[in-house]
Design a protein around this motif. Structure first.
Motif, PDB file in Angstrom:
ATOM      1  N   MET A   1      -6.569 -44.057  32.566  1.00  0.00           N
ATOM      2  CA  MET A   1      -5.228 -43.526  32.798  1.00  0.00           C
ATOM      3  C   MET A   1      -5.225 -42.756  34.107  1.00  0.00           C
ATOM      4  N   LYS A   2      -4.054 -42.714  34.754  1.00  0.00           N
ATOM      5  CA  LYS A   2      -3.938 -42.047  36.042  1.00  0.00           C
ATOM      6  C   LYS A   2      -2.607 -41.298  36.105  1.00  0.00           C
ATOM      7  N   ILE A   3      -2.603 -40.223  36.904  1.00  0.00           N
ATOM      8  CA  ILE A   3      -1.375 -39.466  37.092  1.00  0.00           C
ATOM      9  C   ILE A   3      -1.239 -39.092  38.557  1.00  0.00           C
ATOM     10  N   LEU A   4      -0.052 -39.296  39.115  1.00  0.00           N
ATOM     11  CA  LEU A   4       0.207 -38.820  40.474  1.00  0.00           C
ATOM     12  C   LEU A   4       0.260 -37.311  40.431  1.00  0.00           C
ATOM     13  N   PHE A   5      -0.534 -36.672  41.285  1.00  0.00           N
ATOM     14  CA  PHE A   5      -0.883 -35.264  41.136  1.00  0.00           C
ATOM     15  C   PHE A   5      -0.380 -34.414  42.287  1.00  0.00           C
ATOM     16  N   SER A   6       0.072 -33.226  41.953  1.00  0.00           N
ATOM     17  CA  SER A   6       0.330 -32.164  42.918  1.00  0.00           C
ATOM     18  C   SER A   6      -0.171 -30.870  42.296  1.00  0.00           C
ATOM     19  N   PRO A   7      -0.990 -30.097  43.010  1.00  0.00           N
ATOM     20  CA  PRO A   7      -1.592 -28.908  42.389  1.00  0.00           C
ATOM     21  C   PRO A   7      -0.595 -27.816  42.041  1.00  0.00           C
ATOM     22  N   HIS A  47       6.691 -46.882  42.293  1.00  0.00           N
ATOM     23  CA  HIS A  47       6.379 -46.892  40.862  1.00  0.00           C
ATOM     24  C   HIS A  47       7.431 -46.170  40.031  1.00  0.00           C
ATOM     25  N   ASN A  48       8.056 -45.166  40.624  1.00  0.00           N
ATOM     26  CA  ASN A  48       9.053 -44.350  39.934  1.00  0.00           C
ATOM     27  C   ASN A  48      10.251 -44.215  40.861  1.00  0.00           C
ATOM     28  N   PRO A  49      11.370 -44.864  40.574  1.00  0.00           N
ATOM     29  CA  PRO A  49      12.496 -44.855  41.501  1.00  0.00           C
ATOM     30  C   PRO A  49      13.062 -43.474  41.780  1.00  0.00           C
ATOM     31  N   LEU A  50      12.743 -42.495  40.924  1.00  0.00           N
ATOM     32  CA  LEU A  50      13.180 -41.123  41.188  1.00  0.00           C
ATOM     33  C   LEU A  50      12.322 -40.445  42.251  1.00  0.00           C
ATOM     34  N   GLY A  51      11.159 -41.017  42.521  1.00  0.00           N
ATOM     35  CA  GLY A  51      10.288 -40.456  43.551  1.00  0.00           C
ATOM     36  C   GLY A  51       9.719 -39.097  43.202  1.00  0.00           C
ATOM     37  N   LYS A  52       9.466 -38.871  41.914  1.00  0.00           N
ATOM     38  CA  LYS A  52       9.043 -37.555  41.454  1.00  0.00           C
ATOM     39  C   LYS A  52       7.689 -37.624  40.767  1.00  0.00           C
ATOM     40  N   VAL A  53       7.024 -36.482  40.735  1.00  0.00           N
ATOM     41  CA  VAL A  53       5.843 -36.325  39.892  1.00  0.00           C
ATOM     42  C   VAL A  53       6.222 -35.379  38.759  1.00  0.00           C
ATOM     43  N   PRO A  54       5.548 -35.578  37.597  1.00  0.00           N
ATOM     44  CA  PRO A  54       4.469 -36.531  37.336  1.00  0.00           C
ATOM     45  C   PRO A  54       4.975 -37.957  37.125  1.00  0.00           C
ATOM     46  N   THR A  55       4.181 -38.890  37.628  1.00  0.00           N
ATOM     47  CA  THR A  55       4.306 -40.307  37.308  1.00  0.00           C
ATOM     48  C   THR A  55       2.953 -40.726  36.760  1.00  0.00           C
ATOM     49  N   PHE A  56       2.956 -41.412  35.637  1.00  0.00           N
ATOM     50  CA  PHE A  56       1.731 -41.638  34.861  1.00  0.00           C
ATOM     51  C   PHE A  56       1.530 -43.131  34.649  1.00  0.00           C
ATOM     52  N   PHE A  57       0.268 -43.564  34.744  1.00  0.00           N
ATOM     53  CA  PHE A  57      -0.096 -44.967  34.570  1.00  0.00           C
ATOM     54  C   PHE A  57      -1.005 -45.092  33.354  1.00  0.00           C
ATOM     55  N   THR A  58      -0.576 -45.846  32.369  1.00  0.00           N
ATOM     56  CA  THR A  58      -1.402 -46.047  31.180  1.00  0.00           C
ATOM     57  C   THR A  58      -2.486 -47.077  31.479  1.00  0.00           C
ATOM     58  N   ASP A  59      -3.464 -47.146  30.592  1.00  0.00           N
ATOM     59  CA  ASP A  59      -4.556 -48.103  30.795  1.00  0.00           C
ATOM     60  C   ASP A  59      -4.087 -49.547  30.704  1.00  0.00           C
TER      61      ASP A  59
END
Length: 204
Positions: A1-7, A47-59
């Motif tokens: 799994m992966k997540i687009l990240f911002s600290p 991947h996300n038309p809203l252009g926001k995080v979090p955006t998450f990718f399942t396995d």
């Protein structure tokens, strides 16, 4: 799994706190992103038309957003109890999540007023109104601290959302001094904020 990240994204943090509470964090890879309310990141939009995080990718290749969907997915994947079964406890937890998320929405709008809007266009009354939403939310929690019963021992999606909202207030609005006015909330967070998931720090 992966997540687009911002600290500094409180909503990314909400997902990662949820993952850590469920024992899933070692399975979630952090991907760099450049989310911004004005300079929109086309790599996110792909991947996300809203252009926001979090955006998450399942396995299995599914893309999920926003934090409410991601957190419920993680809870289901782990067979966790962060979302109570249908009934009064579930509606209370979801309503508390909505309150925490609403505080974060208001805090982000107030933050963007200073950080993203050109100075000649800034509207102080707008920022004041957003911060007042936070004040009224904190006042409601302080007046009915039973919403946060269980102290450091309780974790559900409602307490996680409120905890992440308070973390963000400390990060971006340290001069707000909310603990002085809302002592019941402050006492709860003094314990809840010590949970390992709340103490965790993430970086790329």
């Amino acid at each position: 799994m992966k997540i687009l990240f911002s600290p500094t994204s409180p909503y990314v943090r909400k997902c990662l706190v949820t993952g850590l509470e469920l024992g899933l964090n070692e399975r979630i890879a952090l991907l760099p992103s450049q989310a911004h309310p004005i300079q929109r990141d086309r790599a996110i939009i792909a991947h996300n038309p809203l252009g926001k995080v979090p955006t998450f990718f399942t396995d299995d290749g599914q893309v999920l957003y926003d934090s409410r969907v991601i957190c419920e997915y993680l809870n289901d994947l782990a067979g966790g109890g962060l979302f109570p079964a249908p009934g009064p406890a579930r509606w209370a937890a979801l309503t508390l999540q909505a309150l925490g998320d609403g505080m974060l929405d208001a805090a982000l709008l107030a933050r963007y007023e200073d950080a993203a809007r050109p100075e000649p266009l800034r509207w102080e009354d707008w920022k004041t109104a957003q911060l007042d939403k936070i004040e009224t939310a904190l006042a409601a929690l302080d007046a009915a601290p039973g919403q946060l019963t269980g102290g450091a021992g309780r974790a559900d999606i409602g307490s996680i959302a409120v905890g992440c909202a308070l973390w963000y207030l400390d990060l971006r609005f340290a001069d707000l001094g909310w603990r002085d006015r809302y002592r019941q909330v402050g006492a709860w967070y003094a314990g809840y904020g010590q949970r390992p998931a709340m103490q965790a720090r993430w970086s790329l």
